[in-house]
Enzyme design. Sequence first.
Site, short mmCIF file in Angstrom:
data_model
loop_
_atom_site.label_atom_id
_atom_site.label_comp_id
_atom_site.label_asym_id
_atom_site.label_seq_id
_atom_site.Cartn_x
_atom_site.Cartn_y
_atom_site.Cartn_z
N HIS A 22 6.75 34.94 1.27
CA HIS A 22 7.05 36.30 1.71
C HIS A 22 8.10 37.02 0.89
O HIS A 22 8.29 38.22 1.06
CB HIS A 22 7.49 36.32 3.18
CG HIS A 22 8.90 35.85 3.37
ND1 HIS A 22 9.29 34.56 3.23
CD2 HIS A 22 10.04 36.54 3.66
CE1 HIS A 22 10.58 34.44 3.44
NE2 HIS A 22 11.07 35.64 3.71
N1 UDP Z 1 8.66 30.88 10.83
C1 UDP Z 1 7.88 30.96 11.96
N2 UDP Z 1 6.55 31.27 11.83
C2 UDP Z 1 5.96 31.48 10.62
C3 UDP Z 1 6.77 31.38 9.46
C4 UDP Z 1 8.14 31.09 9.60
O1 UDP Z 1 8.37 30.75 13.07
O2 UDP Z 1 4.76 31.76 10.58
C5 UDP Z 1 10.09 30.57 10.99
C6 UDP Z 1 10.57 29.40 10.18
O3 UDP Z 1 10.30 28.20 10.86
C7 UDP Z 1 12.04 29.69 10.04
C8 UDP Z 1 12.08 31.19 9.95
O4 UDP Z 1 10.85 31.66 10.50
O5 UDP Z 1 12.76 29.28 11.16
C9 UDP Z 1 12.19 31.59 8.52
O6 UDP Z 1 11.94 32.93 8.39
P1 UDP Z 1 11.49 33.58 7.02
O7 UDP Z 1 10.82 32.59 6.17
O8 UDP Z 1 10.77 34.82 7.39
O9 UDP Z 1 12.88 34.06 6.39
P2 UDP Z 1 13.97 33.36 5.48
O10 UDP Z 1 14.39 32.08 6.12
O11 UDP Z 1 13.39 33.18 4.12
O12 UDP Z 1 15.09 34.35 5.45
#
Ligand code: UDP
Length: 353
Positions: A206
């Site tokens: 993403h």
């Molecule tokens: N997550 C979720 N469902 C999904 C993809 C990610 O619940 O389909 C959760 C993941 O387990 C983690 C969080 O969302 O706890 C991470 O979010 P994201 O990857 O959007 O953002 P980042 O951590 O890169 O800021």
Amino acid sequence: MKVMTVIGARPQFVKAAVVSRAFKEHRKDVQEVIVHTGQHYDANMSDVFFDDLKIPKPDFNLGIGGGSHGRNTGRMLEKIEALIINESPDCVLVYGDTDSTLAGALAASKLHVPVAHVEAGLRSFNKRMPEEINRILTDHVSTFLLAPTNTAKDNLFKEGFKKDNVFTTGDVMCDATLFYREMAKFPKEISSDHHDLSDFVLCTIHRAENTDEPARLKEILKGLGRCNKKIILPLHPRARSKISNYGIRLPDNILVIDPVGYLEMVWLESHCKMVATDSGGVQKEAYLLGKPCVTLRDETEWVELVSSGWNRLAGSDAELISGLIESFPAVAERPSLYGDGNAGKEIVNLLKF
Ligand code: UDP
């Protein structure tokens, strides 16, 4: 005391769930007012987290999403400022590195309301990432810099922060993984045709650096397509629309599903063979659940994962991605890097001033 929590994006719901639970244990002394900026608004990117993780319903929903960084941040800033003036919180609590984080921190600091930043001190040292700009600016207007690791704390000291403002608390995402893994559930997004899930790779994509660069996105998908393994890809709405806009055909071994709730995500992370991701949170969850992780980025803020051997940076190099998925160099030891699951409590104790 009254704490105003400002959240708006998926990872912030996971983090806030942990701290809100800790606040509830002090409900006599602490009132939490939750502001949802609306940055993520789809049911499967927002509502499901409030429902499954039992986060109190937001007191205010600003309904600001879908615009550019500047437009969103500006509109949030204006509305959060008005809310702070009306609500008079003793502290504004922000999480991570999104536009909602920056807007909350900036509005509060200009009104001389102390800002507490959960996940302070993380750095990718890549200012082309919007998240890096948000992190640096938020840290620099915060009063309580709540660093998840010693590396994050050291980054802050190198930038001149005073010891009095920096606290190493452990990582609230570690608390979340340890607490919710007992409640993990099979994702309803996977149909019964695909129930044989004995050997799959869990993938998420993403980050703008991947989704907004057609060449990078194509290379990553090519690398995933070369593997002899089933890939399950809960696809973020932005990545989905970019893949369709660029006219990219997805390789046959990739099963695309809608984004899943956190409990389903923890199920997938617990049952996969390994993880391939550009997400910050998913990199850590892979480690905490004992799964090797191929990171689809050129650098990571979570450098200790790479030092541990459980995380390898593959960028968008198709050959490296497929090579690492086919044969990830074995690692054994998995030291505790993110605390013992009590970061949420630690943060609440620090904020009860
Ligand atoms: N997550 C979720 N469902 C999904 C993809 C990610 O619940 O389909 C959760 C993941 O387990 C983690 C969080 O969302 O706890 C991470 O979010 P994201 O990857 O959007 O953002 P980042 O951590 O890169 O800021």
